[in-house]
Enzyme design. Sequence first.
Site, PDB file in Angstrom:
ATOM      1  N   SER A 276      -9.740  -0.465   6.845  1.00 40.14           N
ATOM      2  CA  SER A 276      -9.139  -0.288   5.513  1.00 40.14           C
ATOM      3  C   SER A 276      -8.425  -1.503   4.956  1.00 40.14           C
ATOM      4  O   SER A 276      -8.060  -1.513   3.777  1.00 40.14           O
ATOM      5  CB  SER A 276      -8.165   0.891   5.535  1.00 40.14           C
ATOM      6  OG  SER A 276      -8.869   2.100   5.610  1.00 40.14           O
TER       7      SER A 276
ATOM      8  N   LYS B 113       0.849  -1.196   0.000  1.00 34.83           N
ATOM      9  CA  LYS B 113       0.000   0.000   0.000  1.00 34.83           C
ATOM     10  C   LYS B 113       0.884   1.246   0.000  1.00 34.83           C
ATOM     11  O   LYS B 113       1.907   1.284   0.685  1.00 34.83           O
ATOM     12  CB  LYS B 113      -0.903  -0.028   1.230  1.00 34.83           C
ATOM     13  CG  LYS B 113      -1.980   1.051   1.252  1.00 34.83           C
ATOM     14  CD  LYS B 113      -2.843   0.902   2.517  1.00 34.83           C
ATOM     15  CE  LYS B 113      -3.951   1.938   2.574  1.00 34.83           C
ATOM     16  NZ  LYS B 113      -4.712   1.854   3.833  1.00 34.83           N
TER      17      LYS B 113
ATOM     18  N   SER C 288      -9.730   2.041   2.782  1.00 39.43           N
ATOM     19  CA  SER C 288      -8.867   2.762   1.883  1.00 39.43           C
ATOM     20  C   SER C 288      -7.928   1.865   1.068  1.00 39.43           C
ATOM     21  O   SER C 288      -7.456   2.275  -0.002  1.00 39.43           O
ATOM     22  CB  SER C 288      -7.998   3.746   2.683  1.00 39.43           C
ATOM     23  OG  SER C 288      -7.144   3.069   3.570  1.00 39.43           O
TER      24      SER C 288
END
Lengths: 100, 507
Positions: B180, B81, B156
Amino acid sequence: MSGTITRAEVEHLARLARLALSDDELDRFAGQLDQIIGAVARVGEVAAEDIPPTSHPLPLTNVTRPDVVRPGLTQAEALAGAPAAEDGRFRVPRILGEEA
Amino acid sequence: MTDELVRRTAAHTARAIADGEVSAVETTQAHLDRIGSVDGRVHAFLHVNADGALAAARTVDDRRAAGERLGPLAGVPLALKDVIATKGLPTTCGSRILEGWVPPYDATVAARLRAAGVVILGKTNMDEFAMGSSTEHSAFGPTHNPWDLSRIPGGSGGGSAAAVAAFEAPVAVGTDTGGSIRQPAAVTGTVGVKPTYGGVSRYGLVALASSLDQAGPCARTVLDAALVHATIAGHDPLDTTSIEAPVPAVVAAAEAADVRGMRLGVVRQFAGEGYQPGVEARFREAVELLEGVGATVVEVDCPHFTYALPAYYLILPSECSSNLARFDAMRYGLRVGDDGTASAEEVMAATREAGFGAEAKRRIILGTYALSSGYYDAYYGQAQKVRTLIQRDFAAAFEQADVLVSPTTPTTAFRLGERVDDPMAMYLADLCTIPSNLAGNASMSLPCGLAAEDGLPVGFQVIAPPMADDRLYRVGGALEAALSDRWGHLLIDEAPDLVTATAGEPS
């Protein structure tokens, strides 16, 4: 505890947060933030006078580690991402107002 | 061959590389090819590290050729990420304010993966600074759900989940502040774990809310998630909130996959109004399936969980408005309006206006409001007390049950655009995941089937007490095995073939 926030308040808060906002953003955010604050104000429904606050999930105090020198960033590495640098330093806009 | 290599689990790939059946370079190239053929439509990646990945793979192959014994993930490709600092690789957090920033250091998570011989394929898309449940708040355009490209991949960490679901990477690492990792896992039919707070170092993660953020694994199987978990977890002196205790035995738990004698607590508050019928149906079947393989089921009451969402949306903006203050246009990142006459404060305000997206701005203002004198006690102070009550609800529930279970999120993947201008509707996606962030305990989402009404994946959430992360893997492993027995394959094997099909695209 009602969730009301005015456009003027949003403008004031944005200034505190060093965030310029357009007129369009001020209009839009005032309505949205009013709705959000109305929803989060529900925490006030919980009777919690005698409840201690929790700021953090772990009960930690004074975490230390041995004071051992270890390699850090070089000057060039530290400045590598700078928007502006001069003579091995960060170059910043003037920090004092005109009247100073 | 290429297709077969990208469909392998991380465990299988690592074994094949260690046995010399396939090289790390071949494996990495297969994944880079896959990214080349599908990522134009999925948009899971913000940056693909092709040369670096092949070089890392070559090193693994050389070490093996030299007779070195390789670790359990050596040569396995992984997607990171874009909130995780990576030396020499751009790290943007999905924000214009960090566009083009190349960190001069590695996050501990990145350093541990590299040391384990894991091949970093690239950096994945995310909502800006991890604020959102759909990746639509990324400054660089949304990620598309591989099951239906017109739908959100969650957020997210939608990029990490979509990369795994689209067979662009067998495993990924995300961060979970309010769901997330878990909510994207749920809507993409993959596995995602939020370890116990403090279980994985936060050093080098760009902070959203420091008391809530936790990095963890994304994978297609429970065992693969455990292998990544074991690699990144453990005490780090560079993170003072890192727990100084042995990592729970997550790999052994995933392999045992045994729930006999375990008590599952079904959370009463996470059902009913707002929950999609297909989500509730698959959840109930999964609970029955676990009962069938030896678990006992009780219902638990967590009355303050209904206040978790409002408490979270006071605590998180308060912490994030403070954390995002570091983006001041002085030391790194974007600078706008520095014309030689503007003051530093004017440059700061103009840069933050230009560099942050709408959701970041909303939360900065909300946090500034909640921390203002006069409002502090009613909002932030009261939210902190609710946080205590949520911890107490968990403590009471864990006296009756070894783990708690619920749907991961109330609905399946919604359509791109559906909630982007309605922040409150977006926030509801994290209703069931937020309590674990507030209390700091461990949680997992794994697939439990497709909802009848839309044919989209449903996530099953398992919640364990702090530092009992191994229980997640026992339950997750058992459910995955029972479902795979029933279906004859993993759920992800039912995902549309992105190379030949055009799921959700206008024809």
